[in-house]
Design a protein around this motif. Structure first.
Motif, PDB file in Angstrom:
ATOM      1  N   THR A 121      -4.963  76.131 -58.315  1.00  0.00           N
ATOM      2  CA  THR A 121      -4.162  77.337 -58.426  1.00  0.00           C
ATOM      3  C   THR A 121      -4.345  78.182 -57.173  1.00  0.00           C
ATOM      4  O   THR A 121      -5.484  78.458 -56.779  1.00  0.00           O
ATOM      5  N   ARG A 122      -3.222  78.573 -56.566  1.00  0.00           N
ATOM      6  CA  ARG A 122      -3.271  79.417 -55.368  1.00  0.00           C
ATOM      7  C   ARG A 122      -2.990  80.862 -55.784  1.00  0.00           C
ATOM      8  O   ARG A 122      -1.980  81.133 -56.438  1.00  0.00           O
ATOM      9  N   ASP A 123      -3.872  81.781 -55.390  1.00  0.00           N
ATOM     10  CA  ASP A 123      -3.656  83.188 -55.729  1.00  0.00           C
ATOM     11  C   ASP A 123      -2.763  83.852 -54.669  1.00  0.00           C
ATOM     12  O   ASP A 123      -2.324  83.196 -53.713  1.00  0.00           O
ATOM     13  N   ALA A 124      -2.500  85.143 -54.842  1.00  0.00           N
ATOM     14  CA  ALA A 124      -1.595  85.871 -53.944  1.00  0.00           C
ATOM     15  C   ALA A 124      -2.087  85.893 -52.503  1.00  0.00           C
ATOM     16  O   ALA A 124      -1.288  85.993 -51.562  1.00  0.00           O
ATOM     17  N   ASP A 125      -3.405  85.770 -52.318  1.00  0.00           N
ATOM     18  CA  ASP A 125      -3.972  85.760 -50.960  1.00  0.00           C
ATOM     19  C   ASP A 125      -4.032  84.362 -50.353  1.00  0.00           C
ATOM     20  O   ASP A 125      -4.530  84.191 -49.243  1.00  0.00           O
ATOM     21  N   GLY A 126      -3.577  83.364 -51.105  1.00  0.00           N
ATOM     22  CA  GLY A 126      -3.573  81.993 -50.597  1.00  0.00           C
ATOM     23  C   GLY A 126      -4.838  81.212 -50.921  1.00  0.00           C
ATOM     24  O   GLY A 126      -4.940  80.042 -50.584  1.00  0.00           O
ATOM     25  N   LYS A 127      -5.809  81.854 -51.591  1.00  0.00           N
ATOM     26  CA  LYS A 127      -7.055  81.152 -51.943  1.00  0.00           C
ATOM     27  C   LYS A 127      -6.782  80.211 -53.113  1.00  0.00           C
ATOM     28  O   LYS A 127      -6.123  80.575 -54.085  1.00  0.00           O
ATOM     29  N   ILE A 128      -7.321  78.997 -53.016  1.00  0.00           N
ATOM     30  CA  ILE A 128      -7.122  77.988 -54.045  1.00  0.00           C
ATOM     31  C   ILE A 128      -8.366  77.892 -54.913  1.00  0.00           C
ATOM     32  O   ILE A 128      -9.481  77.781 -54.410  1.00  0.00           O
ATOM     33  N   SER A 129      -8.160  77.944 -56.232  1.00  0.00           N
ATOM     34  CA  SER A 129      -9.249  77.741 -57.184  1.00  0.00           C
ATOM     35  C   SER A 129      -8.936  76.491 -57.996  1.00  0.00           C
ATOM     36  O   SER A 129      -7.818  75.977 -57.955  1.00  0.00           O
ATOM     37  N   GLN A 130      -9.942  76.019 -58.729  1.00  0.00           N
ATOM     38  CA  GLN A 130      -9.800  74.769 -59.472  1.00  0.00           C
ATOM     39  C   GLN A 130     -10.328  74.911 -60.894  1.00  0.00           C
ATOM     40  O   GLN A 130     -11.270  75.659 -61.136  1.00  0.00           O
ATOM     41  N   SER A 131      -9.733  74.136 -61.782  1.00  0.00           N
ATOM     42  CA  SER A 131     -10.289  73.953 -63.120  1.00  0.00           C
ATOM     43  C   SER A 131     -10.082  72.490 -63.482  1.00  0.00           C
ATOM     44  O   SER A 131      -9.134  71.859 -63.018  1.00  0.00           O
ATOM     45  N   MET A 132     -11.006  71.948 -64.265  1.00  0.00           N
ATOM     46  CA  MET A 132     -10.945  70.524 -64.607  1.00  0.00           C
ATOM     47  C   MET A 132     -10.991  70.335 -66.113  1.00  0.00           C
ATOM     48  O   MET A 132     -11.741  71.010 -66.814  1.00  0.00           O
ATOM     49  N   THR A 133     -10.182  69.383 -66.569  1.00  0.00           N
ATOM     50  CA  THR A 133     -10.283  68.882 -67.929  1.00  0.00           C
ATOM     51  C   THR A 133     -10.422  67.367 -67.830  1.00  0.00           C
ATOM     52  O   THR A 133     -10.082  66.768 -66.807  1.00  0.00           O
ATOM     53  N   TYR A 134     -10.932  66.786 -68.897  1.00  0.00           N
ATOM     54  CA  TYR A 134     -11.056  65.332 -68.923  1.00  0.00           C
ATOM     55  C   TYR A 134     -10.878  64.842 -70.351  1.00  0.00           C
ATOM     56  O   TYR A 134     -11.134  65.569 -71.311  1.00  0.00           O
ATOM     57  N   GLN A 135     -10.404  63.633 -70.476  1.00  0.00           N
ATOM     58  CA  GLN A 135     -10.217  63.013 -71.781  1.00  0.00           C
ATOM     59  C   GLN A 135     -11.150  61.818 -71.895  1.00  0.00           C
ATOM     60  O   GLN A 135     -10.960  60.820 -71.200  1.00  0.00           O
TER      61      GLN A 135
END
Length: 176
Positions: A121-135
């Motif tokens: 996910t890119r925020d308004a300032d261009g910084k990218i964050s992450q979240s993970m799911t797994y099955q």
């Protein structure tokens, strides 16, 4: 010492131990220079049927702290190994087996696996964050069919996979 498989000489320059963390980082930087927003590295590493090795940890730490690699997806050990978040980026050390001819009765853990998904996910300032799911998954040893592992279907596999994935404090969540 790195040994290139005799029947696969084209691998010589692509083995991770030959490339080194610095070489992989340079490749990732080149991908970014060419316009990549996200760089995912797939590693064939680790020791079959064993926990995460010191070498895997060394590579993961160097690559994810470099800022050039966003997610490392590993495989080769044939068992589920933990995920970890380093400097805000994920490493899935090994996702186990999805399809194999291995008999879990002889090689414990080899019927377990996981599909992983990282959302960037890119925020308004261009910084990218992450979240993970797994099955979590389980390969039925009689039919060789890969099934979901959930609290109610293949619960022992589910419990083992979720405990393993979180062993290094990874914040990844099992799919609901």
């Amino acid at each position: 010492m790195v040994i290139t498989p005799r029947d696969a000489p084209w691998l010589k320059d692509n083995l991770y131990a030959v490339r080194t963390p610095e070489g992989i980082e340079a490749d990732a930087a080149e991908a970014r220079k060419q316009g990549a927003d996200i760089v995912v590295v797939s590693m064939h590493w680790g020791i079959e049927y064993k926990p995460v090795s010191a070498e895997q940890k060394k590579y993961a730490d160097a690559l994810l702290r470099s800022g050039q690699v966003d997610w490392i997806i590993g495989n080769h050990p044939h068992i589920v190994q933990p995920c970890q978040k380093i400097d805000g980026r994920y490493v899935s050390y090994a996702l186990g087996n999805l399809f194999s001819g291995q008999q879990a009765a002889y090689l414990p853990g080899t019927a377990d696996g996981a599909y992983a998904s990282v959302t960037f996910t890119r925020d308004a300032d261009g910084k990218i964050s992450q979240s993970m799911t797994y099955q979590p998954t389980y390969q039925d040893q009689k039919t060789r069919v890969v099934q979901l592992a959930t609290p109610s279907q293949n619960p022992a596999s589910y419990a083992k996979t979720t405990a393993t994935m979180g062993a290094f404090g990874c914040d990844a969540k099992p799919a609901s």
